[in-house]
Design an enzyme around this catalytic site. Structure first.
Site: not given
Length: 766
Positions: A66, A117
């Site tokens: 990420h 998210h």
């Protein structure tokens, strides 16, 4: 349990740099923190010793997928390679910053970005979605801008799947609860249902901010002696290893249960105050550099600020205000507690900075300073627990050239054409098809969702629900405004990732153009399965190249974006879903083009563009036969540019009173949506020789439905002919009618259309 919580909480000896140097063989749980054997060896090589527990935690979160983009970075460079100097001319900040910034004229600039998210929103939907909004808003704040609007791209499992209600309810409440509390209008987005997203929902949040060009701020730490100030909420145990670790792994059969501690907890009222505090700090010239605290927390903020600057940095970690007792240095450094910012401030401005924070009741603490060295050094009660070259943490992590292979199943998928499916022929069959599509979760009204969002707060929203793109006024005196749209099609991208990405770009571009605005810039969020799967990497690389080449063809730059990998459960990946956001500029929002029909009496309806027999990957194939195969529609970006130019000119000259792009559901869906938005009926007369089914339901790209004032029809038609844009008259708006009529085939009342469309989501989720 968060992986970082497995690091020792209390030990008889604090693992300092000095201690690490004298205990080279001490076992460390690097594998549990997500590091590979070769990555751990490289860290030891960089440091010349084993890392301390705190350094290990720092590298593990910053080298996660990420944060580091280690599987995608080599491919994302193609965006830069295809961006010309002309495309860069209007960019004030681009890829690598918190968000892209674009010059839109008159001294104004706009910053916008979309981020994912996804994993946290499955684990804890409300907080996952809420903090997704909060995080992207802080990215915009960090550029010196006032956030002015949000949008969202949502993907859920099948509407009738048992867990979809839990996830959708929490996500929608989270987005609305956080965004509404901030006073930010939600001006658009998409909600899609498909079984592939069960267990792996996509929650992609976009934020737009506005600033004067001279107010632009960047993320860097410069000037030895300048102070590092942490301000905002206290630091707690929530979110440790959240997006940085949770978003860098797949779910297993246990699903979300073991991952609950990794989800952050948001406080929108703290963020609202933080926005005003930041804007006053900027206005006072009190900030040299600034970084929001999102994924990886202080690990990210300190290493990125130091890496982007011209020196080193020292941090006294025990100065960080905490809300949990007995936190370890690793936990403090890697906490992803929300509503926090980190600023670089001149010593002479520290008192003024702290005074502004006190005014807004924002907690602020000096936690370190910039040095003239080249190291990031972090102490804990006077003892050094981190001593690293910051670039190795923030910008020089591992870069992988993952194996790439076209899936063996691709040929069979592309050969499975929709032409074999039975098609409606009679008027009754066509009517039933229209109602079946409109009454499906795929094309029904999203009012059940969007009514939970405030779309008009602040009073600057010009276009929102029903419109293809959201539009905002940014300058009260001139009427200058912006339009934004986000789009994606996982179904088309599965069939052809290169073309699928370009189709998403084309639709977002067209959605901005139909408002009357001129598209100027692009952002993206690339949602894919595991990068360790060569087939997924083929999809990803093809999509990146398709998007980059498409932007080059359109002449608009990619200003930034986000990659979300590991969206899969076991070996089952989601449909490849590249979300594309396009920003447009309009010199005066009073010349906007709405979606609804009936603004002018007796409007003529015209179809712009070419309609082909293209049903592979369509909603019709999905709803009527659960079919996915074949090839996506042809994309013609030169035609998209031409359409945008014609619509901009028509808007300026008052030649078009309404416009709606054609995409899912084709012309029939566009007519229904425009009629319902305008609360007026219309009569459709299909051109002679046209196949009614193809003309009504094909999903050919590059098409727009327009309503033209009766007095301007010949002038508008002449403009289209002069520019070589196909324009066919297909009917008229009938303000005395309460139905959509396709002459000689069928009619459906507006009441039945509205009832069919609006009943679906409440039936599943009400």
């Amino acid at each position: 349990m968060s992986p970082l919580a497995r690091t020792p909480r209390k030990t008889s000896v604090l693992d300092t740099v000095e201690h690490a140097a004298t205990t080279p063989d001490q076992p460390q749980p690097y594998g549990e923190l997500g590091l590979k054997d070769d990555e751990y060896r490289r860290i030891r090589q960089i440091l010349g010793r084993r890392p301390t527990d705190t350094e290990l935690a720092m590298y593990s979160v910053m080298w996660s997928e990420h944060c580091s983009y280690k599987s995608s970075k080599v491919h994302l460079r193609y965006f830069g390679e295809t961006t010309s100097d002309e495309m860069r001319a209007a960019m004030l900040a681009g890829i690598g910053e918190n968000a892209g910034v674009v010059d839109i004229g008159d001294g104004w600039a706009v910053t916008f970005k979309v981020e994912s998210h996804n994993h946290p929103s499955y684990v804890e939907p409300y907080q996952g979605a809420a903090t997704g909004v909060g995080g992207i808003v802080r990215d915009i704040m960090a550029m010196g801008a006032r956030p002015v609007a949000v949008m969202d791209q949502l993907r859920f499992g099948a509407a009738d799947a048992p867990d979809t209600r839990r996830v959708l309810d929490g996500v929608v409440r989270g987005i609305g609860g956080y965004g509404n509390s901030l006073g930010l209008p939600n001006i658009g987005g998409e909600t899609v249902f498909d079984p592939c997203y069960a267990g792996n929902p996509l929650v992609n949040a976009l934020c737009v901010g506005v600033l004067r060009q001279e107010d632009l701020h960047l993320a860097f730490a410069s000037g030895a002696g300048n102070k590092i100030i942490l301000f905002g909420a206290r630091t707690g145990l929530d979110g440790i290893g959240g997006v940085s670790v949770l978003a860098s792994d797949t779910f297993d059969a246990e699903g979300s249960r073991k991952k609950l501690p990794s989800v952050q907890v948001g406080d929108p009222f703290m963020e609202k105050v933080l926005i005003e505090c930041c804007l006053e700090l900027y206005a006072g010239g009190l900030v040299i550099g600034i970084q929001d605290l999102g994924g990886a927390g202080l690990s990210c903020a300190t290493s990125e600020l130091a890496s982007a600057g011209d020196g080193g940095m020292t941090i006294q970690l025990d100065s960080v205000p905490l809300r949990a007792k007995e936190m370890t240095p690793a936990e403090v450094l890697c906490s992803e507690s929300q509503e926090r910012m980190c600023a670089v401030v001149s010593p002479k401005n520290v008192d003024a900075f702290l005074a502004v924070c006190r005014k807004w009741e924002v907690l602020a603490t000096v936690i370190g300073e910039v040095t003239d060295g080249d190291r990031l050094q972090i102490t804990w009660h006077g003892e050094t627990v981190v001593d690293v070259p910051p670039r190795t943490v923030a910008h020089e992590g591992p870069v992988y050239q993952r194996p790439v292979a076209r899936p063996d199943t691709q040929d069979a998928l592309n050969a499975d054409r929709s032409a074999k499916l039975s098609r409606p022929v009679t008027g009754d069959e066509l009517r039933a098809t229209l109602l079946a599509l409109l009454g499906s979760p795929h094309l029904c009204s999203r009012a059940f969702i969007t009514e939970q969002y405030d779309r008009y707060v602040r009073g600057n929203t010009v276009l929102a629900e029903h419109a293809d793109g959201g539009m905002l006024r940014i300058d009260q005196s001139t009427g200058r405004g912006i339009a934004v749209s986000t789009d994606a099609s996982g179904r088309y991208t599965l069939l052809d990732p290169y073309a699928g990405a370009q189709l998403a770009l084309a639709e977002a571009y067209r959605n901005v153009a139909v408002t009357g605005a001129t598209p100027v810039a692009v952002t993206n969020c690339l949602n894919f399965g595991s990068p360790e799967d060569p087939g997924v990497m083929w999809q990803f690389t093809q999509a990146v190249r398709g998007l980059a080449d498409g932007c080059a063809d359109l002449g608009i730059p990619v200003t930034g974006g986000n990659v979300s990998f590991y969206n899969q459960t076991g070996s089952a990946a989601i449909l490849p879903t590249p979300v594309v956001g396009v920003l447009g500029v309009i010199d005066d929002v009073r010349r906007r083009i709405p979606t609804g029909l009936g603004a002018e009496p007796g409007e003529t309806l015209m179809l712009l563009g070419d309609t082909r027999d293209e049903f592979d990957g369509s909603v019709w194939a999905q709803v009527t036969a659960d079919h996915l195969g074949g090839l996506p529609p042809v994309v013609d970006l030169a035609r998209e540019k031409l359409l945008a130019a014609v619509l901009s000119s028509a808007s300026r000259d008052g030649l078009v009173s309404a416009a709606h792009d054609l995409s899912e559901g084709g012309l029939a869906q566009a007519i229904v949506e425009s009629a319902l938005a305008g609360e007026t009926g219309c009569r459709i007369v299909l051109p002679e020789g046209a196949d009614p089914f193809v003309l009504l339901f094909s999903e050919s790209a590059g098409r727009v439905l327009v309503a033209v004032p009766r007095t301007e029809e010949s002038r508008f038609r002449g403009m289209c002919e002069a520019r070589g844009l196909p324009a066919v008259r297909i009917g008229v708006v009938d303000q005395g009618s309460d139905a959509v009529e396709v002459q000689g085939l069928f009619a459906v009342s507006l009441a039945e259309l509205r009832a069919t469309s609006e009943a679906v989501l409440p039936r599943y989720f009400g």
